[in-house]
Design an enzyme around this catalytic site. Structure first.
Site, PDB file in Angstrom:
ATOM      1  CG  ASP A 244      31.318  43.027 101.176  1.00  0.00           C
ATOM      2  OD1 ASP A 244      32.189  43.263 101.307  1.00  0.00           O
ATOM      3  OD2 ASP A 244      30.125  43.308 101.521  1.00  0.00           O
ATOM      4  N   GLY A 245      33.680  40.962 100.809  1.00  0.00           N
ATOM      5  CA  GLY A 245      34.577  39.957 101.698  1.00  0.00           C
ATOM      6  C   GLY A 245      33.855  39.409 102.975  1.00  0.00           C
ATOM      7  CB  ALA A 246      33.091  36.903 104.383  1.00  0.00           C
TER       8      ALA A 246
ATOM      9  N   GLY B  28      35.488  45.370 109.521  1.00  0.00           N
ATOM     10  CA  GLY B  28      36.016  46.955 109.011  1.00  0.00           C
ATOM     11  C   GLY B  28      35.018  47.710 109.502  1.00  0.00           C
TER      12      GLY B  28
ATOM     13  CD  GLU C 114      31.132  45.367 104.608  1.00  0.00           C
ATOM     14  OE1 GLU C 114      32.169  45.706 104.526  1.00  0.00           O
ATOM     15  OE2 GLU C 114      30.577  44.474 105.305  1.00  0.00           O
TER      16      GLU C 114
ATOM     17  CE  LYS D 228      29.918  41.557 104.381  1.00  0.00           C
ATOM     18  NZ  LYS D 228      31.267  41.774 103.993  1.00  0.00           N
ATOM     19  N   GLY D 229      31.858  42.557 109.178  1.00  0.00           N
ATOM     20  CA  GLY D 229      31.922  43.913 110.099  1.00  0.00           C
ATOM     21  C   GLY D 229      33.440  44.034 110.771  1.00  0.00           C
TER      22      GLY D 229
ATOM     23  N   GLY E 258      37.119  45.951 102.674  1.00  0.00           N
ATOM     24  CA  GLY E 258      38.272  45.002 102.761  1.00  0.00           C
ATOM     25  C   GLY E 258      39.291  44.667 101.860  1.00  0.00           C
ATOM     26  CB  SER E 259      42.717  43.306 102.126  1.00  0.00           C
ATOM     27  OG  SER E 259      42.358  42.056 102.613  1.00  0.00           O
TER      28      SER E 259
END
Ligand code: ABF
Length: 228
Positions: free
Chosen positions: A87-89, A103, A109, A100-101, A33-34
């Protein structure tokens, strides 16, 4: 890389702050993710300045970015453990349970984030909510997707097969599977729902990350808020 929610500056602040946690010699889980991308680039710059780390990517995109950033890559099977994962969320609730997910990378992840001694979530303020209600991405074996759709309905949800942007075919994960976005409305019992989804045959992994996050960094317009 797909960008969602808040501003790039908010994401950058969160990602770069989390990257400061990485110490010499660490094995680092590299999220997708960004927002996580800002952490990966910052770790890459630190590597160029002499930091020694090994990165474990959670997706095709994070692997490519890590390589471009000069971070030595390894796989989970080659290490004794993971020191920190960043990690993102998509959503973070008041108890730091996550969805999450977005992407379609949540299976890898979860494996990497759960293996880490410390799992640090990086996000912008649009991701924080009191109670989760966002659809839960569920990675399914292609053969099983219709059966899983029915089981999700039995659990009180509604499943939608995720399609690519051109709408001409389903999204296929890095693992060769499909994704069902499963709407349950307000999720008052994330632990129970996570357990039930894990028990559905054909489910490879779902995007409810319950009791996994250790620290959450939320980038704001003028700094970073740390939620413990
Ligand atoms: C990954 O990227 C996902 O699990 C989540 O869906 C998404 C968050 O992306 P971004 O930081 O671009 O909002 O971490």
């Amino acid at each position: 890389m797909k960008t969602t929610g808040g501003t790039d500056d908010q994401k950058r602040r969160a990602g770069e702050r989390a990257a400061e946690l990485v110490a010499d010699g660490d094995v680092v889980g590299l999220g997708s993710g960004s927002t996580a991308a800002y952490a990966i680039r910052a770790i890459g710059r630190a590597t160029a300045d002499g930091l020694t780390v090994r990165g474990i990517p959670t997706s095709f995109d994070s692997r490519r970015l890590a390589r471009e950033s000069g971070i030595p890559i390894c796989s989970l099977g080659e290490v004794d453990g993971v020191d920190v994962a960043i990690d993102g969320a998509d959503r973070i609730d008041a108890d730091h349970h996550l969805i999450k997910g977005g992407g379609a990378a949540h299976a890898r992840e979860k494996v990497v984030d759960a293996a880490a001694d410390r799992f640090v979530v990086v996000a912008d303020p649009s991701k924080t909510v009191e109670t989760l209600s966002h659809p839960v991405p569920v990675e399914v074996l292609p053969e099983a997707y219709a059966a899983v759709e029915r089981d999700v309905e039995d659990l009180g949800g509604g499943a939608t097969l995720r399609r690519g942007e051109a709408k001409d075919g389903p999204v296929v994960t890095d693992n060769g599977n499909l994704v069902l976005d499963c709407a349950f409305g307000r999720i008052d019992d994330p632990r129970g729902l996570a357990r039930r989804l894990s028990g559905v045959p054909g489910v490879v992994e779902h995007g409810l990350f319950v009791d996994l996050a250790d620290t959450v960094y939320v980038g704001t317009d003028d700094g970073v808020e740390r939620l413990e």
